[in-house]
Design a protein around this motif. Structure first.
Motif, PDB file in Angstrom:
ATOM      1  N   GLN A 426       1.004  -0.783  -0.178  1.00 23.82           N
ATOM      2  CA  GLN A 426      -0.014  -0.105   0.233  1.00 23.82           C
ATOM      3  C   GLN A 426       0.602   1.763   0.014  1.00 23.82           C
ATOM      4  N   SER A 427       1.854   1.571   1.136  1.00 21.51           N
ATOM      5  CA  SER A 427       2.680   2.072   0.855  1.00 21.51           C
ATOM      6  C   SER A 427       3.441   2.149  -0.016  1.00 21.51           C
ATOM      7  N   TYR A 428       3.867   1.530  -0.813  1.00 23.32           N
ATOM      8  CA  TYR A 428       4.691   1.633  -2.136  1.00 23.32           C
ATOM      9  C   TYR A 428       3.389   1.730  -3.411  1.00 23.32           C
ATOM     10  N   SER A 429       2.347   1.605  -3.735  1.00 23.82           N
ATOM     11  CA  SER A 429       1.651   2.170  -4.127  1.00 23.82           C
ATOM     12  C   SER A 429       1.706   3.825  -4.142  1.00 23.82           C
ATOM     13  N   LYS A 430       2.005   4.331  -3.569  1.00 21.76           N
ATOM     14  CA  LYS A 430       1.489   6.062  -2.981  1.00 21.76           C
ATOM     15  C   LYS A 430       2.674   6.617  -2.303  1.00 21.76           C
ATOM     16  N   HIS A 431       4.232   6.474  -3.648  1.00 21.51           N
ATOM     17  CA  HIS A 431       5.476   6.383  -3.497  1.00 21.51           C
ATOM     18  C   HIS A 431       5.343   7.893  -4.548  1.00 21.51           C
ATOM     19  N   GLU A 432       6.247   8.795  -3.582  1.00 25.11           N
ATOM     20  CA  GLU A 432       6.043   9.828  -4.443  1.00 25.11           C
ATOM     21  C   GLU A 432       6.579   9.558  -6.039  1.00 25.11           C
ATOM     22  N   CYS A 433       7.575   8.909  -5.645  1.00 27.22           N
ATOM     23  CA  CYS A 433       9.049   8.684  -7.233  1.00 27.22           C
ATOM     24  C   CYS A 433       7.891   7.441  -8.000  1.00 27.22           C
ATOM     25  N   ASN A 434       6.719   7.452  -8.567  1.00 27.26           N
ATOM     26  CA  ASN A 434       6.073   6.627  -8.896  1.00 27.26           C
ATOM     27  C   ASN A 434       6.340   6.187  -9.929  1.00 27.26           C
ATOM     28  N   MET A 435       7.590   7.421 -10.957  1.00 21.87           N
ATOM     29  CA  MET A 435       8.034   6.562 -12.221  1.00 21.87           C
ATOM     30  C   MET A 435       8.940   5.820 -11.807  1.00 21.87           C
ATOM     31  N   ILE A 436       9.484   5.238 -10.857  1.00 28.26           N
ATOM     32  CA  ILE A 436      10.951   4.825 -10.372  1.00 28.26           C
ATOM     33  C   ILE A 436      10.138   3.548 -10.140  1.00 28.26           C
ATOM     34  N   PHE A 437       9.314   3.744  -8.476  1.00 31.34           N
ATOM     35  CA  PHE A 437       8.878   2.943  -7.693  1.00 31.34           C
ATOM     36  C   PHE A 437       7.374   2.582  -8.014  1.00 31.34           C
ATOM     37  N   ARG A 438       7.373   1.548  -9.407  1.00 31.46           N
ATOM     38  CA  ARG A 438       5.666   0.928 -10.209  1.00 31.46           C
ATOM     39  C   ARG A 438       5.679  -0.067  -9.387  1.00 31.46           C
ATOM     40  N   LEU A 439       4.356  -0.255  -8.975  1.00 33.98           N
ATOM     41  CA  LEU A 439       3.570  -1.535  -8.488  1.00 33.98           C
ATOM     42  C   LEU A 439       3.564  -2.618  -9.579  1.00 33.98           C
ATOM     43  N   LYS A 440       3.794  -1.754 -10.657  1.00 40.15           N
ATOM     44  CA  LYS A 440       3.462  -2.936 -11.790  1.00 40.15           C
ATOM     45  C   LYS A 440       5.057  -4.173 -11.967  1.00 40.15           C
ATOM     46  N   ASP A 441       6.147  -3.535 -11.367  1.00 36.16           N
ATOM     47  CA  ASP A 441       7.440  -4.154 -11.112  1.00 36.16           C
ATOM     48  C   ASP A 441       7.917  -4.742 -10.196  1.00 36.16           C
ATOM     49  N   LEU A 442       6.929  -5.203  -9.257  1.00 33.32           N
ATOM     50  CA  LEU A 442       6.979  -5.499  -8.167  1.00 33.32           C
ATOM     51  C   LEU A 442       6.744  -6.878  -8.423  1.00 33.32           C
ATOM     52  N   ASP A 443       7.922  -8.110  -7.760  1.00 31.14           N
ATOM     53  CA  ASP A 443       7.482  -9.861  -8.533  1.00 31.14           C
ATOM     54  C   ASP A 443       6.729 -10.037  -6.728  1.00 31.14           C
ATOM     55  N   TYR A 444       5.473 -10.264  -7.138  1.00 31.95           N
ATOM     56  CA  TYR A 444       5.051 -10.154  -5.339  1.00 31.95           C
ATOM     57  C   TYR A 444       5.768 -11.920  -4.959  1.00 31.95           C
TER      58      TYR A 444
END
Length: 593
Positions: A426-444
């Motif tokens: 949830q925190s990752y999805s709201k990251h200000e630097c969302n161009m770098i920290f993208r939810l779709k790039d996470l390997d769940y």
């Protein structure tokens, strides 16, 4: 610039200068040399200085000196100075510095006003001991201004105020204290000196300067450039590193690093309170040689004690959120580790600033996933902080099975791990630097393995996502017990209660009705009600005062009497407005039929 205390000796009272020298302060920092003379000349100051530059003494010494110069000494319950800070930890730290000085000035008293205790306790301390210097957080001070008691009135006590200091002003506004600050400012006298100290001058800080300071002296102190270095925003004595590791090996690398540095003093930052709760418990269970403490904003009573304990330790690890990122001065911190990159670029610098303070050396490490490697260049450009790569440990043992075994033995680990995993995503999805920290790039799958989960929880962010490289544990999850016997007993009783409810035949749930149908019914009901009310009013207006029942008809009179009785019941409170309106409608429906 002359940075010895002798350079300001002519401006200071002899007793103040002696106190400074006895406390072993022989050299001023640039911010102190630039700020103290202007403050002592009764000027408002707006100071921007890098973290760890010695801002606290830059306002504590002028406060003592200005209060000493008063023509009429402060009475016990007169407040001469207020220092506002964003966090309890910073307030506690400033209180320690003030207390050191007041050992030489027994005529003054200081009072720490922060959350974690009841406001009545703060009021009792002020009534019994006084408080010429208040060190406070905005929310608690606002609360005291709003309380009026027979023997306590904070608004009256601050009429003698000489000086107001807002420390970490940018952080005060970031944390949503603007309304509380405005309330406090509204209760303070206009004729006062104001000092505003911050690491960065944001637009909000500029607005506060214009609103609360009169012709302020603007003082900016930056790190001195080295010939081979850029104008970076972290101290020159700080070495910054980064490490790239996959999500399933990140915690293993952290454990390997901590085993090499267990005799040092370290700060470990996570993005959420749930992550701090979970990983601090895991580290306590695995690293037996290291003292591991935890602190975050949701801890109420324990925060002050944990902070004080860690400050006094010579070695150990403090696991924390960004509540420890600003202003606090912890002696001898050798390493700052950022397990999760912070939500904002400026917070990166503030976290690193907990080490290498006031000329000391220090080290900082940020741990990144492979998809986050562009963050290194981003920080270099955005915050002027170059990072050097630290290689992964080749001999780091996987910690996944160890975490899973902890979860299987104690349900507390199992539940905390799930909460930490959910809060991180949830925190990752709201990251200000969302161009770098993208939810779709996470390997769940790898992420769940790194958290030591036994199964992946259901959550909206994972809906429709394919989770590979993760195998759920083949266990009965309801059978995992709490190690704490009391909690386990309560859990068993709850399970039994749930089983009993399942065994009972379930009542048929009421059939749901379409929203459009409900709206149509509501409109019809409203229309009937309005017609009935209108008809009743018209009947009362048109009916003569003296008419026989025979002339108008028995039914009409009966209806009117019923209406009058209903109105009387409503006035006496025997029926509610809803009941009144409902009975009107029922009567109308009877007439129509």
């Amino acid at each position: 610039m002359d940075c010895t205390w002798d350079s300001v000796a002519s401006l200071l009272n002899t007793s103040t200068l002696n106190a400074v020298r006895e406390l072993c302060f022989t050299q001023m920092t640039p911010v102190q040399a630039a700020c103290i003379p202007h403050f002592l000349k009764n000027k408002d100051v707006a100071v921007e200085a890098v973290t760890g530059s010695g801002k606290t003494l830059a306002f504590v010494i002028p406060i003592i000196e200005i209060l000493l110069r008063r023509e009429t000494p402060l009475k016990k319950h007169e407040v001469g100075a207020i220092i506002l800070t964003p966090t309890r930890e910073l307030a506690f730290q400033i209180s320690e510095v003030v207390t050191h000085f007041l050992k030489h000035f027994s005529q003054f008293s200081a009072l720490l006003i922060i959350g974690g205790s009841s406001p009545q306790q703060d009021i009792a301390k002020f009534v019994n001991n006084g408080g010429n210097i208040l060190i406070a957080t905005p929310g608690r001070l606002e609360d005291l201004f709003n309380r009026k008691q027979a023997n306590f009135n904070m608004s009256a006590s601050v009429k003698a105020l000489e000086i107001l200091v807002l420390d970490e002003a940018d952080r005060l506004l970031e944390m949503g204290f603007e309304a509380s600050i405005n309330t406090v400012l509204g209760n303070l006298p206009k004729l006062r000196r104001t000092g505003l100290f911050s690491a960065t001058q944001t637009d909000e800080v500029e607005n506060l300067i214009r609103a609360g300071l009169r012709n302020p002296m603007r003082i900016t102190v930056k790190e001195k450039k080295q010939a081979t270095e850029a104008d970076q925003r972290t101290p020159a004595s700080l070495k910054n590193y980064y490490m790239i590791a996959d999500a399933d090996e990140k915690f293993s690398q952290l454990l390997r690093f901590l085993r090499d540095h267990y005799q040092e003093k370290l700060l470990l930052f996570f993005s959420t309170c749930a992550c701090v709760d979970y990983f601090s418990r895991c580290l306590q269970a695995i690293l037996k040689k290291m003292t591991v403490l935890a602190i975050h904003s949701k801890m109420k009573q324990k925060r002050n004690k944990v902070f004080e304990t860690f400050r006094s330790m010579s070695s150990g690890l403090l696991v924390c959120t960004d509540v420890m990122a600003r202003g606090v001065d912890i002696p001898d911190v050798q390493w700052v580790i950022q397990y999760d990159p912070p939500s904002s670029a400026s917070a990166f610098v503030h976290r690193c600033g907990r080490t290498a303070r006031i000329g000391n050396t220090g080290n900082a490490l940020v741990m990144l996933l492979p998809a986050e490697d562009t963050y290194v260049e981003f920080i270099k450009i955005n915050q002027k902080v170059p990072l050097s790569e630290m290689d992964k440990y080749s001999d780091a043992e996987s910690a996944a099975e160890r975490l899973k075994s902890l979860a299987l033995k104690d349900r507390d680990f199992f539940e905390k791990g799930v909460r930490a995993f959910v809060s991180f995503i949830q925190s990752y999805s709201k990251h200000e630097c969302n161009m770098i920290f993208r939810l779709k790039d996470l390997d769940y799958g790898k992420l769940a393995t790194g958290f030591g989960l036994l199964r992946i929880p259901k959550m909206p962010e994972l809906r429709g996502k394919t989770v590979g490289s993760f195998t759920p544990a083949d266990v009965d999850f309801d059978a995992i017990p709490f190690k704490d016997k009391t909690r386990e007993q309560q859990r068993v009783l709850k399970l039994q209660s749930a089983e009993n409810k399942k065994s009972k035949p379930m009542a048929r749930p009421p059939r749901s009705e379409a929203w459009s149908r409900k709206k149509e019914k509501k409109q019809k009901k409203q229309t009937r009600k309005e017609k009935k009310m209108m008809k009743s009013k018209n009947s009362c207006k048109e009916m003569p005062l003296k008419r026989s029942r025979e002339e108008d008809g028995e039914d009409e009179w009966d209806e009117l009497e019923k209406d009058i009785r209903l109105i009387k019941k409503l006035k006496k409170g025997k029926i509610s407005q809803d009941q009144f309106e409902e009975q009107f409608i029922i009567e109308h429906d009877k007439e129509s039929s």
